[in-house]
Design an enzyme around this catalytic site. Structure first.
Site, short mmCIF file in Angstrom:
data_model
loop_
_atom_site.label_atom_id
_atom_site.label_comp_id
_atom_site.label_asym_id
_atom_site.label_seq_id
_atom_site.Cartn_x
_atom_site.Cartn_y
_atom_site.Cartn_z
N ASN A 76 -81.50 -18.87 34.93
CA ASN A 76 -81.99 -19.22 33.80
C ASN A 76 -81.45 -20.43 32.92
OD1 ASN A 76 -83.01 -19.27 30.98
ND2 ASN A 76 -82.98 -17.00 31.00
N HIS B 60 -91.29 -19.50 32.41
CA HIS B 60 -89.90 -19.69 32.21
C HIS B 60 -89.13 -19.12 33.45
CE1 HIS B 60 -86.18 -19.60 30.38
NE2 HIS B 60 -86.00 -18.68 29.68
N CYS C 135 -85.11 -20.85 24.53
CA CYS C 135 -85.65 -21.10 25.98
C CYS C 135 -86.96 -21.72 25.94
CB CYS C 135 -85.71 -20.02 26.74
SG CYS C 135 -84.03 -19.18 26.84
O1 UT7 Z 1 -84.51 -16.53 28.30
C1 UT7 Z 1 -84.45 -15.09 27.87
C2 UT7 Z 1 -82.92 -14.49 28.21
N1 UT7 Z 1 -82.84 -13.27 28.90
C3 UT7 Z 1 -83.91 -12.57 29.63
O2 UT7 Z 1 -84.81 -13.24 30.23
C4 UT7 Z 1 -83.55 -11.06 30.19
C5 UT7 Z 1 -84.62 -10.33 30.17
N2 UT7 Z 1 -83.99 -9.02 30.82
C6 UT7 Z 1 -83.84 -8.86 32.23
O3 UT7 Z 1 -83.87 -9.84 32.82
C7 UT7 Z 1 -83.19 -7.72 32.60
O4 UT7 Z 1 -83.38 -6.42 31.60
C8 UT7 Z 1 -81.77 -7.70 33.41
C9 UT7 Z 1 -81.65 -8.51 34.64
C10 UT7 Z 1 -80.93 -8.30 32.15
C11 UT7 Z 1 -81.12 -6.17 33.64
O5 UT7 Z 1 -82.07 -5.75 34.50
P1 UT7 Z 1 -82.64 -4.20 34.06
O6 UT7 Z 1 -83.17 -3.89 35.43
O7 UT7 Z 1 -83.06 -4.15 32.94
O8 UT7 Z 1 -81.09 -3.35 34.40
P2 UT7 Z 1 -80.42 -2.49 33.13
O9 UT7 Z 1 -80.02 -3.29 31.90
O10 UT7 Z 1 -81.42 -1.20 33.02
O11 UT7 Z 1 -79.18 -2.02 33.98
C12 UT7 Z 1 -79.45 -1.30 34.97
C13 UT7 Z 1 -77.91 -0.94 35.51
C14 UT7 Z 1 -76.88 -0.27 34.57
O12 UT7 Z 1 -76.06 0.57 35.18
P3 UT7 Z 1 -76.29 2.06 34.71
O13 UT7 Z 1 -76.18 2.38 33.36
O14 UT7 Z 1 -77.82 2.56 35.32
O15 UT7 Z 1 -75.14 2.85 35.50
C15 UT7 Z 1 -76.15 -1.58 34.20
O16 UT7 Z 1 -74.88 -1.33 33.90
O17 UT7 Z 1 -77.28 -1.85 36.22
C16 UT7 Z 1 -76.17 -2.01 35.60
N3 UT7 Z 1 -75.97 -3.88 35.79
C17 UT7 Z 1 -75.33 -4.52 36.64
N4 UT7 Z 1 -75.02 -4.03 37.96
C18 UT7 Z 1 -74.64 -4.89 38.88
C19 UT7 Z 1 -76.02 -4.47 34.75
N5 UT7 Z 1 -75.53 -5.88 35.14
C20 UT7 Z 1 -75.12 -5.89 36.40
C21 UT7 Z 1 -74.76 -6.70 37.33
N6 UT7 Z 1 -74.33 -6.30 38.55
N7 UT7 Z 1 -74.55 -7.99 37.15
#
Ligand code: UT7
Length: 315
Positions: free
Chosen positions: A272, A242, A108
């Protein structure tokens, strides 16, 4: 150098959060509150090459120079349909340039790696006009059954033409190998001599780990550049970060104690778009007349590697 023109190109197909909620177990509220994304553009019938060429032509038109005046083309790209030749060679032929060209994979951060390379070539006296194109198709890297990644990304291309000037005040690039937090492996042709298993995996991402790296890297890169150039955060007119997650951008903004207007966003429309994210945002602001001559601008990005990069420039 100095940026004298910008351009961008998007796929036709708009994929909304509502559409995704019919494909995987997700919903608009989760995606908007956790990421800031409402919709993204996804490649369907067009090709990534076409978008890269379109963005390049628009940047040249905006700069008011001909492709024949280019001394170098740098294309930042993670994947496209061609393994070889380089995407930059395809762009070069289509726009009618004759200069050397090269592709780089800076994840990225590719656009900022490209700016840094262009500046280094310029300072060595080897080039006057450089085209940097970022073209990305993450929709072909990830699994559309994995809700943790398919909601985050979009496709697109952005480009900038750089020419003589002293507007790029400082750049910073970093890399720290953490290859299991964000990666994709693809299958190669079989060989009768190679007995290793061939992997073909969609994008794997440990979101929380990337989030922590991203916030820390961006803030430390921006602070480094401000220290190096002797400016306070208040002196910067725009911070172009970004567009990966609005929460990361908000965190950086709050730490720098800056108003929202200084952190323009378009993540809600495009998600993204990997290295195309910054040049697309730059082009939008440029064409909307939201960048004034002489304004101090900071650009900052992070990505798989982990890598990060930033740049402070005068517009
Ligand atoms: O260019 C570089 C590329 N990547 C990035 O920049 C990503 C950086 N990371 C992030 O932006 C965030 O970590 C995410 C948006 C990917 C995830 O957000 P988060 O607040 O860190 O959520 P999490 O991974 O802690 O997940 C929280 C909950 C989980 O459920 P449980 O375990 O609490 O029951 C996930 O399974 O949200 C669930 N979850 C979803 N729910 C609905 C994960 N993806 C989804 C989804 N819809 N799409």
């Amino acid at each position: 150098m100095k940026i004298i023109g910008t351009g961008c190109s998007h796929p036709q197909k708009i994929v909304t959060n509502q559409m995704l909620s019919q494909m995987v177990d997700t919903n608009d509220e989760w995606i908007v509150t956790r990421t800031g994304i409402k919709e993204r553009r996804v490649v369907s019938s067009e090709t990534l090459e076409d978008m890269a060429i379109d963005a390049a032509r628009k940047a040249l038109g905006n700069a008011g120079i001909s492709a024949k005046d280019l001394d170098f083309i740098i294309c930042s790209n993670v994947v496209n349909e061609y393994v070889t030749p380089a995407l930059s060679c395809i762009i070069q032929g289509a726009i009618g340039a004759t200069c050397p060209c090269v592709d780089l994979n800076g994840a990225c951060v590719g656009f900022l790696y490209g700016i840094d390379m262009a500046e280094a070539y310029y300072r060595s006296g080897r080039v006057k006009n450089v085209l940097v194109v970022s073209a990305e198709e993450p929709s072909r890297m990830l699994s559309w059954e994995d809700r943790t990644v398919c909601v985050l990304f979009g496709d697109g291309a952005g480009a900038a033409v750089l020419s003589e000037g002293d507007n790029i005040l400082a750049t910073r690039l970093t890399a720290s190998s953490s290859t299991f937090s964000l990666y994709q492996k693809h299958e190669l042709q079989p060989s009768p001599f190679n007995t290793k298993p061939n992997s073909n995996l969609p994008l794997v991402m440990c979101g929380q780990e990337v989030f922590k790296f991203a916030a820390n890297a961006s803030i430390s890169d921006v602070r480094y550049l401000l220290d190096k150039t002797g400016y306070q955060p208040d002196a910067v007119d725009k911070y172009l970060l970004h567009q990966a997650n609005v929460r990361i951008i908000e965190m950086v903004r709050e730490i720098l104690k800056q108003p929202k207007e200084k952190f323009p966003l378009n993540i809600q429309k495009y998600g993204n778009t990997s290295s195309a994210s910054l040049p697309i945002l730059l082009d939008e602001l440029n064409r909307e007349g939201r960048l004034k001559e002489g304004e101090l601008i900071v650009l900052s990005a992070f990505g798989a590697g982990f890598v990060s990069g930033s740049c402070i420039m005068r517009w």
